[in-house]
Design a protein around this motif. Sequence first.
Motif, short mmCIF file in Angstrom:
data_model
loop_
_atom_site.label_atom_id
_atom_site.label_comp_id
_atom_site.label_asym_id
_atom_site.label_seq_id
_atom_site.Cartn_x
_atom_site.Cartn_y
_atom_site.Cartn_z
N ILE A 49 0.77 -1.24 0.12
CA ILE A 49 0.01 0.06 0.20
C ILE A 49 0.96 1.26 -0.09
CG2 ILE A 49 -1.68 1.12 1.18
CD1 ILE A 49 -2.84 -1.53 0.18
N GLU A 50 0.78 2.13 -0.77
CA GLU A 50 1.14 3.55 -0.92
C GLU A 50 0.70 4.40 0.23
OE1 GLU A 50 1.41 5.39 -4.74
OE2 GLU A 50 1.95 3.21 -5.56
N VAL A 51 1.72 5.04 0.76
CA VAL A 51 1.34 5.95 1.90
C VAL A 51 2.22 7.23 1.61
CG1 VAL A 51 0.62 4.32 3.59
CG2 VAL A 51 2.83 5.37 3.63
N ASP A 52 1.37 8.41 2.06
CA ASP A 52 2.06 9.82 2.07
C ASP A 52 2.90 10.02 3.25
OD1 ASP A 52 2.64 12.21 1.99
OD2 ASP A 52 0.43 13.24 1.80
N ASP A 75 -4.21 0.79 26.25
CA ASP A 75 -5.25 -0.29 25.30
C ASP A 75 -6.13 -0.69 26.39
OD1 ASP A 75 -6.52 -1.72 23.55
OD2 ASP A 75 -4.70 -2.79 23.15
N GLY A 76 -7.10 -0.11 26.61
CA GLY A 76 -8.05 -0.85 27.76
C GLY A 76 -7.34 -0.75 29.11
N SER A 77 -7.27 -1.55 30.01
CA SER A 77 -6.78 -1.64 31.15
C SER A 77 -4.92 -2.01 31.14
CB SER A 77 -7.10 -2.56 32.25
OG SER A 77 -6.89 -3.88 31.70
N HIS A 78 -4.56 -2.23 29.83
CA HIS A 78 -3.04 -2.49 29.67
C HIS A 78 -2.43 -1.44 28.76
CE1 HIS A 78 -5.11 -6.58 30.08
NE2 HIS A 78 -3.86 -6.68 30.82
N TRP A 79 -1.47 -1.64 28.37
CA TRP A 79 -0.60 -0.51 27.53
C TRP A 79 0.11 -1.35 26.44
CZ3 TRP A 79 0.58 4.59 28.38
CH2 TRP A 79 -0.21 5.25 29.51
N ARG A 80 0.33 -0.79 25.19
CA ARG A 80 0.97 -1.47 24.11
C ARG A 80 1.60 -0.27 23.58
NH1 ARG A 80 -3.36 -4.66 20.61
NH2 ARG A 80 -1.70 -5.51 19.69
N ARG A 81 2.60 -0.94 22.43
CA ARG A 81 3.36 -0.17 21.72
C ARG A 81 2.48 0.20 20.45
NH1 ARG A 81 8.27 -2.15 17.77
NH2 ARG A 81 8.61 -0.11 16.72
N VAL A 82 2.39 1.68 19.92
CA VAL A 82 1.72 2.00 18.82
C VAL A 82 2.67 2.62 17.77
CG1 VAL A 82 -0.26 2.56 20.22
CG2 VAL A 82 1.50 4.40 19.91
N VAL A 83 2.36 2.18 16.63
CA VAL A 83 2.99 2.84 15.36
C VAL A 83 2.26 3.72 14.43
CG1 VAL A 83 4.76 0.87 15.40
CG2 VAL A 83 2.64 0.75 14.17
N ALA A 84 2.69 4.36 13.79
CA ALA A 84 1.76 5.20 12.70
C ALA A 84 0.89 4.36 11.77
CB ALA A 84 2.65 6.00 11.88
N SER A 85 -0.31 4.60 11.65
CA SER A 85 -1.34 4.02 10.78
C SER A 85 -1.76 5.03 9.88
CB SER A 85 -2.29 3.51 11.65
OG SER A 85 -3.27 2.77 10.92
N PRO A 86 -0.95 5.41 8.86
CA PRO A 86 -1.41 6.55 7.90
C PRO A 86 -2.61 6.03 6.80
CG PRO A 86 0.82 5.40 6.94
CD PRO A 86 0.50 5.10 8.65
N SER A 87 -3.18 6.93 6.55
CA SER A 87 -4.19 6.74 5.59
C SER A 87 -3.64 5.88 4.32
CB SER A 87 -4.75 7.95 4.94
OG SER A 87 -5.59 8.56 5.81
N ALA A 142 -3.37 3.97 -2.96
CA ALA A 142 -3.62 2.97 -3.79
C ALA A 142 -2.94 1.80 -3.35
CB ALA A 142 -3.13 3.60 -5.14
N SER A 143 -3.23 0.65 -3.64
CA SER A 143 -2.62 -0.62 -3.65
C SER A 143 -1.72 -0.59 -4.77
CB SER A 143 -3.63 -1.87 -3.60
OG SER A 143 -2.90 -2.90 -3.87
N SER A 144 -0.29 -0.56 -4.46
CA SER A 144 0.43 -0.50 -5.50
C SER A 144 0.84 -1.83 -6.42
CB SER A 144 1.92 0.00 -5.07
OG SER A 144 2.34 -0.74 -4.26
N ARG A 145 0.56 -2.87 -5.57
CA ARG A 145 0.91 -4.33 -6.37
C ARG A 145 -0.02 -5.22 -5.51
NH1 ARG A 145 5.87 -4.50 -9.41
NH2 ARG A 145 6.87 -2.50 -8.97
N SER A 146 -0.49 -6.12 -5.94
CA SER A 146 -1.42 -7.33 -5.41
C SER A 146 -1.49 -8.39 -6.47
CB SER A 146 -2.64 -6.87 -5.26
OG SER A 146 -3.65 -7.68 -4.37
N ALA A 147 -0.59 -9.64 -5.81
CA ALA A 147 -0.71 -10.69 -6.86
C ALA A 147 -0.50 -11.86 -6.04
CB ALA A 147 0.54 -10.49 -7.92
N PRO A 148 -0.94 -13.03 -6.47
CA PRO A 148 -0.82 -14.34 -5.50
C PRO A 148 0.85 -14.46 -5.43
CG PRO A 148 -2.37 -14.70 -7.60
CD PRO A 148 -1.65 -13.17 -7.40
N SER A 149 1.10 -14.97 -4.19
CA SER A 149 2.58 -15.25 -3.93
C SER A 149 3.29 -16.10 -4.83
CB SER A 149 2.76 -15.79 -2.41
OG SER A 149 2.20 -14.86 -1.44
N ALA A 150 4.45 -15.96 -5.11
CA ALA A 150 5.12 -16.77 -5.98
C ALA A 150 5.41 -17.91 -5.14
CB ALA A 150 6.59 -16.10 -6.23
N GLY A 151 5.21 -19.27 -6.17
CA GLY A 151 5.31 -20.54 -5.17
C GLY A 151 4.16 -20.97 -4.78
#
Length: 178
Positions: free
Chosen positions: A108-111, A147-159, A162-171
Amino acid sequence: MRVVVALGGNALLRRGEPMTAEAQRGNVRVAAPLLAQVAQRHQLVLTHGNGPQVGLLALQGAAYAGAEPFPLDVLGAQTEGMIGYVLEQELGNLLPAEVPLATVLTMIEVDPADPAFGDPSKFVGPVYDRAQAQRLAAEKGWTVKPDGSHWRRVVASPSRGASSRSAPSAGCSTRTSW
């Protein structure tokens, strides 16, 4: 008819369960009979989350001092393949051979200027108590949030662009999945 089913990453590795392949396979095995019923009558497309799995791989990579950890996009691709593999195995155990199965990886392409990079919100990895989370954040440069009563690591979740590529896995097997 095409039916889309979304499995959250936390449905595959539930909060508080050991973060093991066995636990994940067991959860997929619980869902597989219902999914197989749908797949026998319809074209089934499965999509899934992978936050716990990506976080676990990131932790495992960081534990190895001999090399730089892989970036999150590569860990995402690894978990897409891993989860697809387990889903295919468990569904393949229940479905007739003529029902096609395949795993499709996406990029997925992101800005790079997306504001989400300045305010991470995607939970990844296991849960921690507050003290553990704050210690890990200080040691590893992570951002952590409740995250509720716990804590977790968070990372960016950009918008997502376009899906730049999507194909069945080789093999992939001769069975193709949707």
